[in-house]
Write an enzyme that holds these catalytic residues in place. Sequence first.
Site, PDB file in Angstrom:
ATOM      1  N   SER A  51       0.838  -1.196   0.000  1.00  0.00           N
ATOM      2  CA  SER A  51       0.000   0.000   0.000  1.00  0.00           C
ATOM      3  C   SER A  51       0.873   1.246   0.000  1.00  0.00           C
ATOM      4  O   SER A  51       1.908   1.296   0.658  1.00  0.00           O
ATOM      5  CB  SER A  51      -0.934  -0.005   1.203  1.00  0.00           C
ATOM      6  OG  SER A  51      -0.203  -0.106   2.417  1.00  0.00           O
ATOM      7  N   GLY A  89      -5.181   0.915   6.346  1.00  0.00           N
ATOM      8  CA  GLY A  89      -4.440  -0.308   6.063  1.00  0.00           C
ATOM      9  C   GLY A  89      -5.170  -1.542   6.557  1.00  0.00           C
ATOM     10  O   GLY A  89      -5.164  -2.590   5.905  1.00  0.00           O
ATOM     11  N   ASP A  90      -5.816  -1.430   7.717  1.00  0.00           N
ATOM     12  CA  ASP A  90      -6.585  -2.546   8.263  1.00  0.00           C
ATOM     13  C   ASP A  90      -7.761  -2.883   7.355  1.00  0.00           C
ATOM     14  O   ASP A  90      -8.129  -4.052   7.196  1.00  0.00           O
ATOM     15  CB  ASP A  90      -7.093  -2.206   9.664  1.00  0.00           C
ATOM     16  CG  ASP A  90      -5.971  -1.831  10.616  1.00  0.00           C
ATOM     17  OD1 ASP A  90      -4.861  -2.362  10.456  1.00  0.00           O
ATOM     18  OD2 ASP A  90      -6.208  -0.997  11.510  1.00  0.00           O
TER      19      ASP A  90
END
Length: 315
Positions: free
Chosen positions: A227, A258-259
């Site tokens: 990412s 991100g999670d």
Amino acid sequence: MFNIRQKIVTVTLNPCIDKTMKVNGFCEGGLNRVEEVRSDAGGKGINVAKVLKYFNAEVLATGIMGKQGSDVLVSEITERKIEHRFLTVPGITRTNYKLYNKVTKQITEINEPGFNVSEKEKEGFLSLLKEQLGNTEILVLSGSVAPGISTDIYKELTTLAKAKGIRTVLDAEGERFQKGLEAVPFAVKPNLYEMELYIGRKISGMNDLLLCGETIIKQGIELLAVSMGADGAVFMTKDERYYVKPPAVQCRSTVGAGDSMVAAIAYGLSQKMSIKETACLATAAGTVTATKEGTQVCSLPEVTDFLEKLLVESL
């Protein structure tokens, strides 16, 4: 496309209470008055479970939490109807502070270290986890670990899962990432900074990123997702490479973005989606979450509506 239900288990070994505070300007060394405040159950694995629940996936959140403060976490997780099995140990569940400056649009994070975990308590968690793996399809390992837990814990858990035919998704940094890779998880999702930490230098451009990614794929990793924030993400397998670029959006908070990507990757794998579909779903999930305030996360309808706005390039 979204009709297969499989059990996904997320592990959080240093959960927290995320306290987000908004200030209208910040004076370092002076008095700052908070205009708004909210508290949410946090920790990367818990955030992943929140997203998966919004995606209507069958998910269970597990891990270790400190006794003091655990009632806040359990209350929110229960309210969200997320199945959970946590080992509670003596100590205080940490609070992570997110200070949002409304003038600069920046977030300053201050994270507490967390409670201490003994070897006996770690073994207790392993016993608890083993009980949950009977009908598990995917195990998500993400985030930091509480003091006392070895940095090779994700290697140990990946090895345990693989012995049971369970695919693992790893999202960690530093030694936890490096040692976790030694057990060859199915998928890994470092961000660009974490990739640079792993290779020990700055990455200069897309070609360099692809070369660095190849070194990870050659270790036996089935899927690598890197990412890059507003610049999108790169997804690689041994046969496919995609660069997915989202449109410019108003970023209100990167916490949980991100999670959300990790959750979408696990969801895509459980749904037997193609790599390209998974790449788009994950990038959309991370971008939508970034448009939300505090630690709020995306929902599946929001993500699917956003898919048509992505640019996808085969590399």
